[in-house]
Design an enzyme around this catalytic site. Structure first.
Site, short mmCIF file in Angstrom:
data_model
loop_
_atom_site.label_atom_id
_atom_site.label_comp_id
_atom_site.label_asym_id
_atom_site.label_seq_id
_atom_site.Cartn_x
_atom_site.Cartn_y
_atom_site.Cartn_z
N LYS A 102 0.85 -1.20 0.00
CA LYS A 102 0.00 0.00 0.00
C LYS A 102 0.88 1.24 0.00
O LYS A 102 1.93 1.28 0.65
CB LYS A 102 -0.90 -0.02 1.23
N SER A 125 -9.76 1.52 2.65
CA SER A 125 -8.95 2.33 1.79
C SER A 125 -7.85 1.56 1.07
O SER A 125 -7.26 2.10 0.13
CB SER A 125 -8.32 3.46 2.63
N SER A 139 -9.92 -0.71 6.82
CA SER A 139 -9.30 -0.50 5.50
C SER A 139 -8.56 -1.69 4.91
O SER A 139 -8.20 -1.67 3.73
CB SER A 139 -8.35 0.70 5.55
#
Lengths: 428, 88
Positions: A30, A105, A129
């Site tokens: 990420k 997310s 997330s």
């Protein structure tokens, strides 16, 4: 962005530094996790050109374990979103439900795994997330107990809530990745001794005979009908394998979303103060305000570069912490957080794990949900209580609706990741 | 009620410029969101007891970033320092 799903913001390979349990495996990371020499944007225009001078602890551990990093994945700006649509670099498609959001997310990380563009991925989970995108993309995601995985090198959004967690096609894979990243780090004083010697992958043996699974009605009754149908089928699957399901009650979850957003926004308003255009980001020094000596106006002009969701959260956090409102919002949110912790502790007196749908709804259509932030926040109802209580949770695929995959969330006691891994492996 | 001026005030506290349309939207949205947060009023007061311990390590000098590394991402530097806006 460069693939069909647009899972990556930057595609750049980082070589392993050693042989280890992840030799021969590819991992997507990420884009809020620092990678030395490779851009780390947090999905924000404010960090579009930022190149970290050091690796996050989890990245060092991946490289030492033999993993090859294949790129940095798309995400909601600074982790603030449930769809990956607040990214400054555009949306990511859901490989398991094309035309729909991958969740957020960590949407790019889950999409990369679901599309086979990486064997494994790292996300971060502040209020769901990792688990939300895992659920929406039909893959496995783990939010570790607070303090199990080092946050050194993770760009902070809400420190007291977030953990880095693994995403994988299988429970076994997620557990193997957790085994590599877990354990104390002297650079993160909130890490604990747990995890240093713990084996997680060996827990994925599917043995749930005699396990007691608590089901909180509060986290099921508001969910979409088609989601509940898949959830009930998963519970039946547990019972067939010798587990018992019992009803438990978590009355405190009624104010968990409110508490979560007050705390997360408050912490965000403070954490994101560092983006002032001096040490990184667009310049604050060359504006007209700066020339005129208007120091604060120069900062405010640079900070106009945040996206709208980030501005919304910074402002609401500033409001909730400001004089006259602190007691009303922030202090009460801390009370609500303590209440959630107590509720879970009581539930674990009768249950070994607590089960609910990960997301109360199937994946939204791309573009469907951007206009109404409050509706978006409510979609986090089942995931945020876990962060407030600092507990571990896993999302494992549990069937499909006509609109996309459903995730089953299993919550465990603090540092008891092995039990939720075992339970999840029984129903995948 | 959250009005235009209140949003502008908070934005100035947070040092974030907003355009006119954002200010307009935020005023309406903040009203909804803050009303939703009102439910926190009903939460029972919690026991303030904490289970947290301080974690210390010896304060020893160790390698950090070089000056060059620390400045590498700065949009403007001067003589090995970060350059910020003028202070009048």
């Amino acid at each position: 962005m460069s693939s069909d799903t647009d899972a990556f913001i930057t595609r750049e390979e980082i070589d392993p530094t050693d042989e280890g349990p992840l030799s021969g495996r590819t991992v997507a990371v990420k884009d809020n996790i620092s990678t030395a020499g490779v851009p780390t944007t947090c999905g924000s225009a404010m960090l579009a050109d930022y190149v970290p001078p050091y690796d996050a602890t989890v990245v060092e551990r991946l490289k030492d374990a033999g993993a090859r990093i294949v790129g940095k994945t798309n995400m909601d700006e600074f982790g603030m979103g449930t769809t990956t649509e607040t990214s400054a670099f555009g949306p990511t498609d859901n490989p398991a439900a094309p035309g729909r959001v991958p969740g957020g997310s960590s949407g790019g990380s889950a999409a990369a795994v679901a599309a086979g563009e990486a064997d494994l991925a790292l996300g971060s989970d502040t209020g769901g997330s990792v688990r939300c995108p895992a659920a929406f993309c039909g893959v496995v995601g783990i939010k570790p107990t607070y303090g199990l995985v080092s946050r050194y090198g993770l760009v902070a959004y809400a420190n007291s809530l977030e953990q880095i967690g693994p995403i994988a096609p299988t429970v076994q894979g997620a557990a193997e990745l957790l085994e590599v990243i877990a354990g104390p780090d002297e650079r993160d004083a909130t890490t604990r001794e747990h995890g240093a010697e713990t084996a997680y992958a060996s827990a994925a043996d599917g043995d749930v005979d005699g396990l007691t699974i608590g089901v909180p009605t509060e986290l099921v009754e508001g969910a979409d009908e088609a989601v509940v149908e898949q959830f009930e089928a998963a519970l039946e699957d547990f019972r067939v394998q010798g587990a018992e399901t019992v009803e438990v009650s978590l009355p405190s979850v009624e104010t968990a979303v409110q508490a979560y957003y007050v705390i997360a926004m408050g912490e965000a308003s403070s954490n994101l103060a560092r983006f002032d255009g001096v040490r990184y980001g667009p310049t604050a020094a060359a504006t007209d305000d700066a020339e005129a000596g208007n120091w604060n106006d120069a900062f405010a002009a640079v900070r106009e570069g945040f996206g709208e969701e980030v501005k919304r959260r910074i402002l609401l956090g500033t409001y909730a912490l400001s004089a006259g409102y602190h007691d009303k919002y922030y202090d009460k949110a801390q009370d609500a957080r303590a209440w959630v912790r107590r509720d879970f502790a009581e539930a674990f007196e009768t249950a070994d794990v607590i089960a609910s749908p990960t997301m109360p709804v199937p994946p939204f259509e791309l573009g469907e949900s951007l206009d109404d932030p409050l509706q978006m926040y409510l979609a986090d109802a089942n995931t945020v209580p876990v962060n407030l209580a600092n507990l571990p949770a896993i999302s494992v695929p549990a069937g499909e609706t006509a609109e996309g995959p459903v995730g089953l969330q299993l919550v465990g006691e603090a540092f008891d990741e092995r039990t939720i891994i075992r339970a999840a492996s029984a129903v995948e | 009620m959250v009005d235009h001026e209140e949003v502008e005030h908070v934005a100035s506290l947070a040092r974030v410029d907003l355009d006119e349309a954002e200010t307009e939207r935020f005023a309406a949205q903040f009203d909804d969101i803050l009303s939703y947060f009102e439910a926190l009023d009903e939460v029972p007061e919690a026991d303030a007891a904490t289970e947290l311990d301080n974690v210390f390590r010896p304060d020893e000098v160790r390698e950090g970033l070089t000056q060059e590394e620390a400045l590498a991402n700065a949009p403007e530097t001067e003589d090995g320092y970060f350059k910020g806006p003028n202070v009048s």
